[in-house]
Write a protein that holds these residues in place. Structure first.
Motif, PDB file in Angstrom:
ATOM      1  N   GLY A   7       0.815  -1.196   0.000  1.00  0.00           N
ATOM      2  CA  GLY A   7       0.000   0.000   0.000  1.00  0.00           C
ATOM      3  C   GLY A   7       0.850   1.247   0.000  1.00  0.00           C
ATOM      4  N   VAL A   8       2.014   1.112   0.600  1.00  0.00           N
ATOM      5  CA  VAL A   8       2.853   2.297   0.704  1.00  0.00           C
ATOM      6  C   VAL A   8       3.473   2.640  -0.640  1.00  0.00           C
ATOM      7  N   ALA A   9       3.471   1.657  -1.528  1.00  0.00           N
ATOM      8  CA  ALA A   9       4.059   1.933  -2.843  1.00  0.00           C
ATOM      9  C   ALA A   9       3.346   3.102  -3.502  1.00  0.00           C
ATOM     10  N   ALA A  10       2.078   3.249  -3.178  1.00  0.00           N
ATOM     11  CA  ALA A  10       1.334   4.358  -3.767  1.00  0.00           C
ATOM     12  C   ALA A  10       1.840   5.696  -3.270  1.00  0.00           C
ATOM     13  N   TRP A  11       2.554   5.685  -2.161  1.00  0.00           N
ATOM     14  CA  TRP A  11       3.039   6.940  -1.607  1.00  0.00           C
ATOM     15  C   TRP A  11       4.451   7.258  -2.059  1.00  0.00           C
ATOM     16  N   LEU A  12       4.985   6.403  -2.908  1.00  0.00           N
ATOM     17  CA  LEU A  12       6.346   6.678  -3.386  1.00  0.00           C
ATOM     18  C   LEU A  12       6.463   8.033  -4.066  1.00  0.00           C
ATOM     19  N   PRO A  13       5.512   8.434  -4.863  1.00  0.00           N
ATOM     20  CA  PRO A  13       5.639   9.774  -5.467  1.00  0.00           C
ATOM     21  C   PRO A  13       5.814  10.848  -4.401  1.00  0.00           C
ATOM     22  N   ARG A  52      -4.308  -2.393 -12.612  1.00  0.00           N
ATOM     23  CA  ARG A  52      -3.046  -3.020 -12.993  1.00  0.00           C
ATOM     24  C   ARG A  52      -1.988  -2.811 -11.925  1.00  0.00           C
ATOM     25  N   ASP A  53      -1.986  -1.592 -11.357  1.00  0.00           N
ATOM     26  CA  ASP A  53      -0.966  -1.286 -10.355  1.00  0.00           C
ATOM     27  C   ASP A  53      -1.103  -2.157  -9.125  1.00  0.00           C
ATOM     28  N   THR A  54      -2.325  -2.474  -8.775  1.00  0.00           N
ATOM     29  CA  THR A  54      -2.515  -3.322  -7.597  1.00  0.00           C
ATOM     30  C   THR A  54      -1.786  -4.639  -7.775  1.00  0.00           C
ATOM     31  N   LEU A  55      -1.947  -5.219  -8.956  1.00  0.00           N
ATOM     32  CA  LEU A  55      -1.313  -6.503  -9.164  1.00  0.00           C
ATOM     33  C   LEU A  55       0.194  -6.383  -9.206  1.00  0.00           C
ATOM     34  N   GLU A  56       0.669  -5.236  -9.724  1.00  0.00           N
ATOM     35  CA  GLU A  56       2.103  -5.145  -9.911  1.00  0.00           C
ATOM     36  C   GLU A  56       2.841  -4.762  -8.647  1.00  0.00           C
ATOM     37  N   ASN A 112      -7.310 -10.382  -2.555  1.00  0.00           N
ATOM     38  CA  ASN A 112      -7.318  -9.473  -1.407  1.00  0.00           C
ATOM     39  C   ASN A 112      -5.927  -9.230  -0.887  1.00  0.00           C
ATOM     40  N   PHE A 113      -5.082 -10.209  -1.032  1.00  0.00           N
ATOM     41  CA  PHE A 113      -3.700 -10.021  -0.621  1.00  0.00           C
ATOM     42  C   PHE A 113      -3.057  -8.895  -1.406  1.00  0.00           C
ATOM     43  N   TYR A 114      -3.329  -8.843  -2.684  1.00  0.00           N
ATOM     44  CA  TYR A 114      -2.772  -7.770  -3.482  1.00  0.00           C
ATOM     45  C   TYR A 114      -3.342  -6.433  -3.055  1.00  0.00           C
ATOM     46  N   ARG A 115      -4.626  -6.461  -2.737  1.00  0.00           N
ATOM     47  CA  ARG A 115      -5.276  -5.199  -2.425  1.00  0.00           C
ATOM     48  C   ARG A 115      -4.857  -4.656  -1.080  1.00  0.00           C
ATOM     49  N   THR A 116      -4.814  -5.527  -0.076  1.00  0.00           N
ATOM     50  CA  THR A 116      -4.573  -5.021   1.274  1.00  0.00           C
ATOM     51  C   THR A 116      -3.190  -5.333   1.789  1.00  0.00           C
ATOM     52  N   GLU A 156       4.323 -18.009   4.008  1.00  0.00           N
ATOM     53  CA  GLU A 156       4.799 -17.304   5.189  1.00  0.00           C
ATOM     54  C   GLU A 156       4.240 -15.900   5.262  1.00  0.00           C
ATOM     55  N   ILE A 157       3.677 -15.436   4.170  1.00  0.00           N
ATOM     56  CA  ILE A 157       3.139 -14.072   4.161  1.00  0.00           C
ATOM     57  C   ILE A 157       1.811 -13.992   4.900  1.00  0.00           C
ATOM     58  N   ILE A 158       1.233 -15.148   5.215  1.00  0.00           N
ATOM     59  CA  ILE A 158      -0.080 -15.128   5.860  1.00  0.00           C
ATOM     60  C   ILE A 158      -0.023 -14.274   7.106  1.00  0.00           C
ATOM     61  N   GLY A 159      -1.029 -13.444   7.255  1.00  0.00           N
ATOM     62  CA  GLY A 159      -1.026 -12.484   8.350  1.00  0.00           C
ATOM     63  C   GLY A 159      -1.068 -13.160   9.709  1.00  0.00           C
ATOM     64  N   ASP A 160      -0.698 -12.402  10.728  1.00  0.00           N
ATOM     65  CA  ASP A 160      -0.645 -12.960  12.073  1.00  0.00           C
ATOM     66  C   ASP A 160      -1.990 -13.463  12.535  1.00  0.00           C
ATOM     67  N   CYS A 161      -3.045 -12.827  12.050  1.00  0.00           N
ATOM     68  CA  CYS A 161      -4.362 -13.240  12.519  1.00  0.00           C
ATOM     69  C   CYS A 161      -4.682 -14.675  12.135  1.00  0.00           C
ATOM     70  N   CYS A 162      -4.138 -15.115  11.009  1.00  0.00           N
ATOM     71  CA  CYS A 162      -4.494 -16.438  10.522  1.00  0.00           C
ATOM     72  C   CYS A 162      -3.329 -17.424  10.506  1.00  0.00           C
ATOM     73  N   TYR A 163      -2.155 -16.954  10.877  1.00  0.00           N
ATOM     74  CA  TYR A 163      -0.984 -17.799  10.658  1.00  0.00           C
ATOM     75  C   TYR A 163      -0.984 -19.021  11.567  1.00  0.00           C
TER      76      TYR A 163
END
Lengths: 234, 626
Positions: free
Chosen positions: B4-10, B55-59, B96-100, B126-133
Motif C-alpha cells: 500500500g505504501v508503494a502508492a506513496w512513493l511519489p 493493474r498497479d494493484t497486481l504489480e 485481497n492479498f494484493y489489495r490489502t 509465510e506471508i499469511i497475516g498474524d491473525c491467521c498464521y
C-alpha cells in the motif's frame, strides 16, 4: 461489609477513566474527512484529473479515514527507509533494554509533516497533501525553493539559524542509519551545516533569509538541476 | 515494504526536494519513465467469476504470477481478459492479498487445496497475516501427520513381496499378527499363556485348606507345588521360545534388545531361571522370594496385545513433565503439612505423630482423601490444620490431572483415527481400483478395435464406437501402444499377472492343445497362443485361462452373446473377460491386459464378473481370437 462496598466502588472508579479513553479513541477513528470535489482540486492544483485519481486512491488506501495524523505519517515515511532506525541498548552496570526506536526517518518525517500541514491542524487532509505535491512536482523554481525554505524554518520566524539547520541535517543523516560507508562521524552534520552556511549566508549574520536562500540556490547549478529531478513522478 | 505504501512513493520522492539544497554533490539521474500506457483495469476471469482490479494493484508484488509477465500466458484474446481455470473462492483471498497486503487463511477451506492455489499463484505461505498464521500452521501440521500415518501404513503393508526371506516373514508375522493365520494363532496362544501364567501366580497364594496333619492353612501353591511348577515351566518355555524367535527374526538385534518390550520379556522369564539355578540355598532364598515378585511383570506382556495399554504408556511418557510437577508439588505440600501437624500434635499425649516422617503417612492419607483413621489428630490446632491439609490435597491433585487427561484423549483419538483410516482405506482403494481399471480397459478396447480394423475392414466402422471425447483417448491409447512396441512387452491385467506369478509351474504343464471350440474346456484358451508379431510373456499368455478358473464358464458364454452397452465401469474381472481373446477362430492373439501397479492384496470389490462392460462390441467378441 464496608470492605465489600469498598471493593465494589473501587472497581467502578477504575472503570470510568478507561471507558472515557476508549470513547475518545472511538471518536478519533470515526472522524472521516472527504475532500472537495475533483473539479475544484483540479482547478487548485497543477494535476490532471487522472493524476488526482491515482493520488487519492493511494492516499485513501493507507488512510481510510481521510486524514493522516503524525504517527501514521511517520510510519508511512519510515517504510521507505528501513535502515534508519537505531535500537538503543544501554548497558551501564545493569542491562537496560529500551524499546527499539522506529527508524529515525521519523525526525525528518516530523519536519515534513509540519511543512505539509500548513494550517497546523495536527493532521493532513487530502487537499493539503495534494497542494504540497502540486508545488513540489509541478511548481515553479521559486515556489519549490520557498517550500523548502519553509521546511527548514522550523519555528516559522522567517529565518533559518544554525540550530534549525543542524536539526534538519541531523535528521537527514539519521535516515541513513548506522551502517554507512564511510562510517558516520559524530561531527559530520555540523561540518555539513557549516558548509551550507558558508554558501547560503551572504551577509554573514548567522541566519539565512528567504531571499538569500533563493539567490544562493539559483547560483548553484547542481541544486537547480536537482530541483527538476522529480517532476514526472506520477 | 508494504504494498500500500508503494502508492506513496511519489510523495516520498517529492519530499526529497528538502535534501537538495543541503546536498553538496550532484544527484544521480532518475530512471527513465517506461511507457505507462497500460494503465487501467485488468479483468481476471477465474472459472467464470470475474474479478477486476487496477493493474498497479497486481504489480505491487512482481515476484508472483499475477504481478509478473507470467500472467500473459493466461491472457485470452477473444474476451480480452486473463482467464484462470482455478477455484474462485480461494482466488478471492489471493486477490485481497494484493489489495490489502495481508493474506488471510479461511478456516473452512481445505488446507491442501489452499496450499496448491498459493503455489500456483507464486505466493509463499509465510506471508499469511498474524491473525491467521497460527491456525494455518496447526492445520498444516495436522495434515502432515495424517499423510505420514498413511505412508507408514503403506510401507508396512507393502512389504509383501514374494521374495521375502524367511527371517523377514517371521518378523512381519510377529509385528503384524493379522497378516497370516500362523501369526494369528501364535498371537492368541501367547496371549493365552500369559493369562494362564498370571492366573497361576495369583492362585498360588490363595489358602487352600489345611493338610490332614497340619494345623495351619496352606496356600495352594504349597499344596500343589508340583502342578504349579509344571505350569510355570510350560509358560516359561513358551515365553523363552517366543523371545528367542523374536530375537532371531529381528532385523536389528541390538535395537530389539534395547526395546522396552524385550526388557519386559526378559524380566518375566528371568526369575524362573534364577530360581532353577539357586535352589535350596538358605541364604539367598529370601532374595529368591523377592524375585518371584518379578513374575508379575508378565502381565505387561499383554501390552503387545492391547493397543490401549500402549497408548496409556505412551501418554504417561509424554506427560512426564506434568507428572513430575504433580509429584513435586505433592512432596512440597506433604513436607509442609507433616511438619505443621507434628508440631501441632507435639503437645498431646500418646500422640501417634512421633516424628515428622511419621507424620508423612498421615499427610499422604489425608491429602489423597483416603483417611484410614490409623493416625488422627487430637488437639484442636491439629484438627484445624488437618482439615486445611485435606482441602488443599484435593486442589493440588486436581490441577495437573486435566492436562494428563487431555493428552491421553488426544493420543487416543489420534490412534482411533489411524485405525479408522486404515479400515476405510481398503474399501476406498478397492473402489478407486475399479474406477482406474475402467481407464485401463479402455485401452484394451482400443487395441481390440485397432486389430479389428487391421483384420476386418468392413467391421472397422462399427468397431470404433464413438466414445465421448475420442480425441484424447485415442492419443492416449496410441501412446500406450507405442510404449508396448518400444519395450516389446504388453500390458496385462492385474489378475492375470498374479495368476501368472502364482501358477508358473502350472503353466508349463498345460498342454498347448489347440482346441478351438468356443464352448470351452478350461484349457481351450491356452492354445493358439501364436501372437501376431508380438512377443510377450509366455507365462501370462498361456496361463490366462488357468488363473481364471471360476470365470471360465462365463467367459465362454460371453463369447457368444452380445453384450449390452453400458456406461458403468465394470470390475476388473469383467474387464479381463472381455479383453481376453474369446474366440479361437483367428490365429492371433490380442490378449494383452493392463497390469496396474497396485498393492496386490486388495482385490477389487467386483467379483461380479458378469457385470456390464463398457462397450458392446459384439463384433469384437465374435472376431477376436485367441
Amino acid at each position: 461489609m464496608g470492605a465489600v462496598v469498598g471493593t465494589l466502588t473501587m472497581q467502578t472508579k477504575q472503570r470510568r477513566p478507561s471507558r472515557d479513553k476508549a470513547d475518545d479513541d472511538l471518536e478519533m477513528t470515526m472522524v472521516c474527512h472527504r475532500p472537495e470535489g475533483l473539479d475544484q482540486l483540479e482547478a487548485q492544483t497543477n494535476f490532471s484529473k487522472r493524476e488526482l485519481q491515482v493520488l487519492y486512491r493511494g492516499f485513501k488506501n493507507e488512510c481510510p479515514s481521510g486524514v493522516v495524523n503524525e504517527e501514521t505519517f511517520k510510519q508511512i515515511y519510515s517504510q521507505f527507509f528501513p535502515h534508519g532506525g537505531k535500537e538503543r541498548l544501554c548497558v551501564y552496570g545493569s542491562v537496560v533494554f529500551l524499546p527499539p526506536v522506529l527508524t529515525n526517518a521519523s525526525t525528518y518525517a516530523h519536519f515534513l509533516f509540519n511543512a505539509f500541514d500548513s494550517a497546523h491542524t495536527g493532521s493532513i487532509k487530502f487537499e493539503d497533501f495534494v497542494t504540497a505535491l502540486s508545488i513540489l512536482l509541478r511548481g515553479s523554481v521559486t515556489e519549490k525553493l520557498q517550500w523548502t525554505f519553509n521546511l527548514y524554518d522550523i519555528n516559522r520566524d522567517g529565518y533559518i539559524n544554525k540550530e534549525e539547520m543542524t536539526d534538519i541535517v541531523r535528521a537527514i543523516y539519521d535516515m541513513m542509519g548506522k551502517y554507512t560507508y564511510p562510517v558516520l562521524k559524530t561531527d559530520a552534520p555540523k561540518q555539513h551545516v557549516d558548509a551550507f552556511f558558508q554558501k547560503m549566508d551572504k551577509n554573514r549574520d548567522g541566519v539565512v533569509t528567504l531571499d538569500e536562500f533563493i539567490l544562493s540556490c539559483q547560483e548553484d547549478e547542481n541544486i537547480m538541476r536537482s530541483l527538476q529531478l522529480f517532476e514526472n513522478v506520477i | 515494504m508494504a504494498a500500500g505504501v508503494a502508492a506513496w512513493l511519489p510523495f516520498a520522492r517529492a519530499a526529497a526536494i528538502g535534501w537538495m539544497p543541503v546536498a553538496g554533490a550532484p544527484m544521480p539521474v532518475p530512471p527513465k519513465e517506461k511507457n505507462r500506457g497500460q494503465e487501467g483495469l485488468i479483468m481476471l476471469n477465474v472459472s467464470g467469476t470475474k474479478f477486476q482490479t487496477w493493474r498497479d494493484t497486481l504489480e505491487r508484488y512482481p515476484d508472483t504470477l499475477l504481478g509478473s509477465t507470467e500472467r500473459d500466458f493466461f491472457f485470452h484474446e477473444d474476451s480480452n481478459e486473463y482467464f484462470f481455470d482455478r477455484d474462485p473462492d480461494i482466488f478471492r483471498h489471493i486477490l485481497n492479498f494484493y489489495r490489502t497486503g495481508k493474506l488471510h487463511y479461511p478456516r473452512q477451506e481445505c488446507i491442501s487445496a489452499y496450499d496448491e492455489e498459493l503455489a500456483f499463484f507464486g505466493i509463499i505461505p509465510e506471508i499469511i497475516g498474524d491473525c491467521c498464521y497460527e491456525d494455518y500452521k496447526d492445520r498444516r501440521r495436522e495434515n502432515q501427520e495424517r499423510i505420514q500415518d498413511d505412508e507408514e501404513m503403506d510401507q508396512t503393508n507393502d512389504l509383501v513381496s514374494a521374495d521375502m526371506s524367511f527371517r523377514e516373514t517371521m518378523w512381519r508375522a510377529f509385528e503384524n499378527p493379522h497378516t497370516s493365520t500362523m501369526a494369528l494363532v501364535f498371537y492368541y496362544v501367547t496371549g493365552f499363556f500369559i493369562a494362564v501364567s498370571v492366573l497361576a501366580n495369583v492362585v498360588e497364594t490363595v489358602p487352600c485348606g489345611t493338610l490332614p496333619n497340619r494345623v495351619k492353612e496352606v496356600s495352594c501353591g504349597d499344596r500343589y507345588a508340583l502342578a504349579f511348577f509344571c505350569l510355570d515351566t510350560a509358560c516359561v518355555m513358551i515365553f523363552t521360545v517366543e523371545y528367542l524367535l523374536r530375537l532371531l527374526a529381528a532385523p536389528s538385534r541390538y535395537k530389539f534388545v534395547k526395546s522396552v518390550m524385550s526388557i519386559i520379556d526378559v524380566v518375566a522369564i528371568m526369575p524362573y531361571y534364577i530360581g532353577l539355578v539357586m535352589t535350596d540355598n538358605e541364604d539367598v532364598s529370601g532374595a529368591f522370594v523377592t524375585l518371584r515378585v518379578f513374575r508379575v511383570f508378565r502381565i505387561f506382556k499383554f501390552s503387545r496385545h492391547s493397543a490401549g495399554l500402549r497408548i496409556l504408556g505412551y501418554t504417561l511418557k509424554s506427560c512426564a513433565s506434568e507428572l513430575g510437577f504433580l509429584l513435586f508439588s505433592l512432596t512440597m505440600a506433604i513436607i509442609i503439612f507433616a511438619t505443621v501437624m507434628f508440631y501441632a500434635e507435639k503437645g498431646s499425649s500418646a500422640s501417634k505423630f512421633t516424628s515428622i516422617p511419621a507424620a508423612f503417612w498421615y499427610t499422604i492419607v489425608t491429602m489423597t482423601t483416603l483417611g484410614y483413621g490409623d493416625m488422627v489428630p487430637k488437639t484442636i490446632m491439629g484438627k484445624i490444620f488437618g482439615s486445611i491439609c485435606s482441602l488443599s490435597g484435593v486442589l493440588v491433585i486436581a490441577l495437573p490431572v486435566p492436562v494428563i487427561v487431555s493428552n491421553f484423549s488426544r493420543i487416543y483419538h489420534q490412534s482411533q483415527r489411524a485405525e479408522k483410516r486404515r479400515a476405510q482405506k481398503k474399501t476406498r482403494l478397492a473402489r478407486i481400483l475399479a474406477v482406474k481399471s475402467g481407464g485401463a480397459n479402455a485401452y484394451l478396447q482400443y487395441k481390440q478395435s485397432r486389430l479389428l480394423i487391421e483384420l476386418d475392414e468392413e467391421e472397422a466402422g462399427q468397431a470404433l464406437v464413438c466414445k465421448t471425447n475420442p480425441n484424447f483417448e485415442e492419443h492416449h491409447h496410441h501412446l500406450l501402444h507405442c510404449l508396448e512396441k518400444t519395450t516389446n512387452h504388453e500390458f496385462v491385467d492385474e489378475k492375470t499377472y498374479e495368476a501368472s506369478c502364482r501358477d508358473v509351474t502350472l503353466v508349463k504343464q498345460v498342454s498347448r492343445s489347440s482346441s478351438i471350440s468356443s464352448s470351452s474346456s478350461p484349457h481351450g484358451f491356452t492354445s493358439c497362443c501364436a501372437r501376431r508379431k508380438r512377443k510377450t510373456f509366455n507365462v501370462p499368455n498361456s496361463n490366462m485361462s488357468v488363473g481364471l478358473h471360476g470365470s471360465i464358464q462365463e467367459l465362454s458364454t460371453i463369447q457368444i452373446r452380445e453384450r449390452p452397452l453400458t456406461n458403468s465401469r465394470s470390475s476388473l474381472n469383467a474387464k479381463f473377460e472381455e479383453t481376453v481373446p474369446l474366440n479361437c477362430d483367428q490365429p492371433y492373439i490380442t490378449a494383452a491386459v493392463i497390469s496396474m501397479p497396485t498393492p496386490p492384496g486388495t482385490t477389487p470389490e467386483g467379483d461380479d464378473s458378469s457385470s456390464s462392460t463398457n462397450y458392446s462390441q459384439a463384433n469384437i467378441v465374435r472376431v477376436s481370437a485367441l
